[in-house]
Design a protein around this motif. Structure first.
Motif, PDB file in Angstrom:
ATOM      1  N   GLY A   1       0.822  -1.225   0.000  1.00 32.13           N
ATOM      2  CA  GLY A   1       0.000   0.000   0.000  1.00 32.13           C
ATOM      3  C   GLY A   1       0.848   1.264   0.000  1.00 32.13           C
ATOM      4  O   GLY A   1       0.532   2.251  -0.684  1.00 32.13           O
TER       5      GLY A   1
ATOM      6  N   LYS B   1      -3.803  13.011   3.386  1.00 31.93           N
ATOM      7  CA  LYS B   1      -4.624  12.787   2.178  1.00 31.93           C
ATOM      8  C   LYS B   1      -4.511  13.981   1.234  1.00 31.93           C
ATOM      9  O   LYS B   1      -4.408  13.833   0.015  1.00 31.93           O
ATOM     10  CB  LYS B   1      -6.099  12.577   2.546  1.00 31.93           C
TER      11      LYS B   1
ATOM     12  N   TYR C   1       7.158   8.047  -0.705  1.00 34.71           N
ATOM     13  CA  TYR C   1       7.058   6.582  -0.568  1.00 34.71           C
ATOM     14  C   TYR C   1       6.814   6.090  -1.983  1.00 34.71           C
ATOM     15  O   TYR C   1       6.331   6.850  -2.830  1.00 34.71           O
ATOM     16  CB  TYR C   1       5.950   6.172   0.416  1.00 34.71           C
TER      17      TYR C   1
ATOM     18  N   LYS D   1       4.827   4.188  -3.640  1.00 33.24           N
ATOM     19  CA  LYS D   1       3.509   4.121  -4.287  1.00 33.24           C
ATOM     20  C   LYS D   1       3.080   5.497  -4.821  1.00 33.24           C
ATOM     21  O   LYS D   1       2.283   5.582  -5.761  1.00 33.24           O
ATOM     22  CB  LYS D   1       2.494   3.616  -3.247  1.00 33.24           C
TER      23      LYS D   1
ATOM     24  N   LYS E   1       1.084   6.437  -8.397  1.00 33.78           N
ATOM     25  CA  LYS E   1      -0.277   6.994  -8.471  1.00 33.78           C
ATOM     26  C   LYS E   1      -0.315   8.164  -9.452  1.00 33.78           C
ATOM     27  O   LYS E   1      -1.261   8.311 -10.207  1.00 33.78           O
ATOM     28  CB  LYS E   1      -0.711   7.524  -7.092  1.00 33.78           C
TER      29      LYS E   1
ATOM     30  N   TYR F   1      13.275  13.246   1.698  1.00 32.73           N
ATOM     31  CA  TYR F   1      12.794  14.583   1.345  1.00 32.73           C
ATOM     32  C   TYR F   1      13.462  15.110   0.074  1.00 32.73           C
ATOM     33  O   TYR F   1      13.253  14.593  -0.993  1.00 32.73           O
ATOM     34  CB  TYR F   1      13.007  15.540   2.508  1.00 32.73           C
TER      35      TYR F   1
ATOM     36  N   TYR G   1       8.624  17.713  -6.325  1.00 31.01           N
ATOM     37  CA  TYR G   1       7.497  18.307  -5.582  1.00 31.01           C
ATOM     38  C   TYR G   1       7.945  18.655  -4.171  1.00 31.01           C
ATOM     39  O   TYR G   1       8.478  17.805  -3.454  1.00 31.01           O
ATOM     40  CB  TYR G   1       6.314  17.328  -5.507  1.00 31.01           C
TER      41      TYR G   1
END
Ligand code: CAA
Length: 393
Positions: free
Chosen positions: A36, A199, A236, A238, A242, A277, A306
Motif C-alpha cells: 500500500g 490525504k 514513498y 507508491k 499513483k 525529502y 514536488y
C-alpha cells in the motif's frame, strides 16, 4: 554548451528497520506498508548522523582533488537543517577540504530545495563555464512514533556535481514549474517533527504533477513516447506510481509498459531507504541509472520534483555517452549490503535521543558509526564534527 550532472553520490545511515516488523509492532497488516505504501526498509539515522554529516558522506564518495579545487559554489538543499542562520554547507565545506574561494548557501522549499539548487547551479555554470557546483540534498524525515506518517520516514543524502560538458546527464532547456500557497505539509520552527495533512498532500502532489506535465508538453512539444523513463519525488514508492498512472493513457501500450517497468527500477533504492525529502527524486534517478543495466546513452529522462507548501517542477535530461562508466555502482551496493537491521524498540530509543539545548557538553560514541564523517558531540551550543579520514574537528 551542455550543462548537467557530472557526478552523483549517495549516502544513507548504516541502520534500518524492516517495515514488516514495524507493521507488526503498530498492529497493521505488513502489506499496508510493503504494498500500500511500497516500502521495505526505513533508514534510521543514529545521533552521530545529521543532515550535515549525511551530505558530507555522500559527497566524499564522488569528489576528487581536482573537483575540490574547482568547486566555487556549494548549494545545500534541506528542510531539516540544523541552524536557522548558518548554512549546513559551510560545515561540509571544511569537512571535505573544498576550495575556500567559493560561495556557500542553504536553500529551502521542502522537498523542492535540491531542484532549485540544480537550476541555480545551471545558471551559474552557464555564466561561468569552468565552474563546478556541488549540490547537496540531505534530510532526516521525522513525523513521530505511532503517527500515520511514521511509515514514510527515512534519512539520507544525495550529492550532485553540476558542470559544463557533464559525464552523466545533460539538462535540457525546457522545464515547467508551479507555486501555490497550500498547507499540505509543514514544520514550524519550534518543532522537530513535520505536520502533515496526509490525504491532502497526496492529492496535491498529483494535481501539481498533472499541471506541470501539461505545461511542460505545451512548452517542449514532447509526449510520453519521447521519454525512456520518468523519475518522481518519492515520499514513498507508491506515490509516484499513483501520479504516473494518471497520464499513462496518453501513450501507446509500448510507452505504458516501458514507463511502468522503468518506474519500478527507479524505486528500488527509495524502497529500501524511505523518504529523504529533497534528495528523494535524485535517489530515484540514481536507482534507475545504477539498476537498469541496459538504459541507453541518449535516453531522455523526465524528472518530477514536488516540495510541499508547494512548488512543483517537471524538467528533463539526456543521458550522456558511456554515462555508466561514471557511476559509483560498487560503492553504493556495498553501502546497502553493509547496513545493519535494528529492532523497532531500538529505533524508538534512537528516535527519542536528543542533543543538549542548554549549552552543556556531550561526547558521542562515534566508534559505533562506520561513517567517515560523524557528529562527535556538542559544546557551547556548537555541533562538533569529525572526518575520521582527516581527523578534522
Ligand atoms: N494491503 C495492501 N494495501 C493496503 C493494505 C493491505 N493490507 N492496507 C492498506 N493498504 C493501502 C491503502 O489502500 C492505501 O492505498 P491507496 O493510497 O492506493 O489507496 C495505502 O495502503 C495507504 O493506506 P492509507 O491511506 O490508509 O494510509 P494512512 O492513512 O496511514 O496514510 C499517508 C498514508 C497519507 C501516505 C501517510 O503515511 C502520510 O501522511 N505520510 C506523510 C505525507 C506524505 O508522504 N505525503 C505524500 C505527498 S507530499 C510529498 O510528497 C512531500 C513529502 O515528501 C512529504
Amino acid at each position: 554548451m551542455k550543462i548537467g550532472i557530472d557526478k552523483i553520490g549517495f549516502y544513507a545511515p548504516h541502520l534500518y528497520v524492516d517495515m514488516n516488523k514495524l507493521a507488526e509492532a503498530r498492529n497493521v497488516e505488513p502489506e499496508k506498508f510493503t504494498i500500500g505504501i511500497g516500502q521495505e526498509k526505513m533508514a534510521i539515522a543514529p545521533i552521530t548522523q545529521d543532515p550535515v554529516t549525511l551530505a558530507a558522506n555522500a559527497a566524499l564518495g564522488i569528489l576528487d582533488d581536482e573537483d575540490k579545487a574547482s568547486i566555487d559554489f556549494v548549494i545545500f538543499g534541506t528542510e531539516s537543517g540544523i541552524d536557522n542562520s548558518k548554512s549546513a554547507g559551510v560545515y561540509v565545506h571544511r569537512l571535505l577540504g573544498l576550495n575556500p574561494y567559493a560561495r556557500n548557501i542553504e536553500l529551502k522549499q521542502a522537498c523542492y530545495g535540491a531542484t532549485a539548487a540544480i537550476q541555480m547551479a545551471k545558471g551559474h555554470v552557464a555564466l561561468n563555464p569552468d565552474s563546478k557546483v556541488l549540490v547537496l540534498a540531505s534530510d532526516i524525515a521525522r513525523y513521530g512514533l505511532h503517527t500515520s506518517g511514521e511509515s514514510t520516514q527515512g534519512a539520507g543524502a544525495v550529492a550532485l556535481l553540476i558542470s559544463a560538458e557533464p559525464k552523466i546527464m545533460a539538462l535540457e532547456e525546457h522545464s515547467a514549474y508551479l507555486t501555490d500557497d497550500i498547507m499540505d505539509f509543514w514544520r514550524p520552527i519550534y518543532s522537530d517533527k513535520a505536520f502533515v495533512d496526509g490525504k491532502f498532500s497526496n492529492e496535491q502532489y498529483i494535481v501539481f504533477f498533472q499541471k506541470v506535465w501539461e505545461a511542460y508538453k505545451a512548452k517542449a512539444g514532447l509526449g510520453l513516447a519521447d521519454f525512456e523513463a520518468i523519475c518522481f519525488h518519492l515520499p514513498y514508492t507508491k506515490m509516484g506510481l499513483k501520479a504516473l498512472r494518471t497520464i499513462l493513457d496518453q501513450g501507446s501500450e509500448e510507452d505504458q509498459e516501458r514507463l511502468l517497468a522503468n518506474y519500478k527500477v527507479s524505486t528500488i533504492y527509495n524502497r529500501n531507504v524511505g523518504n529523504i525529502y529533497t534528495g528523494s527524486l535524485y535517489l530515484s534517478l540514481l536507482s534507475l541509472l545504477e539498476q537498469k543495466e541496459d538504459l541507453k546513452d541518449g535516453s531522455r529522462i523526465g524528472l518530477f520534483s514536488y516540495g510541499s507548501g508547494a512548488v512543483g517542477e517537471f524538467f528533463t535530461g539526456i543521458l550522456q555517452p558511456d554515462y555508466r562508466n561514471y557511476l559509483n555502482i560498487a560503492h553504493h551496493s556495498n553501502l546497502f549490503e553493509s547496513r545493519k537491521e535494528i529492532t523497532v524498540s531500538e529505533y524508538e530509543r534512537i528516535f527519542e535521543e536528543t542533543l543538549p539545548v542548554d549549552g552543556s557538553t556531550v561526547e558521542l560514541g562515534i566508534a559505533n558509526d562506520p561513517a567517515a564523517i560523524c557528529l562527535s558531540g556538542m559544546q557551547d551550543n556548537m555541533r562538533l564534527y569529525v572526518n575520521k579520514l582527516h581527523k578534522t574537528m
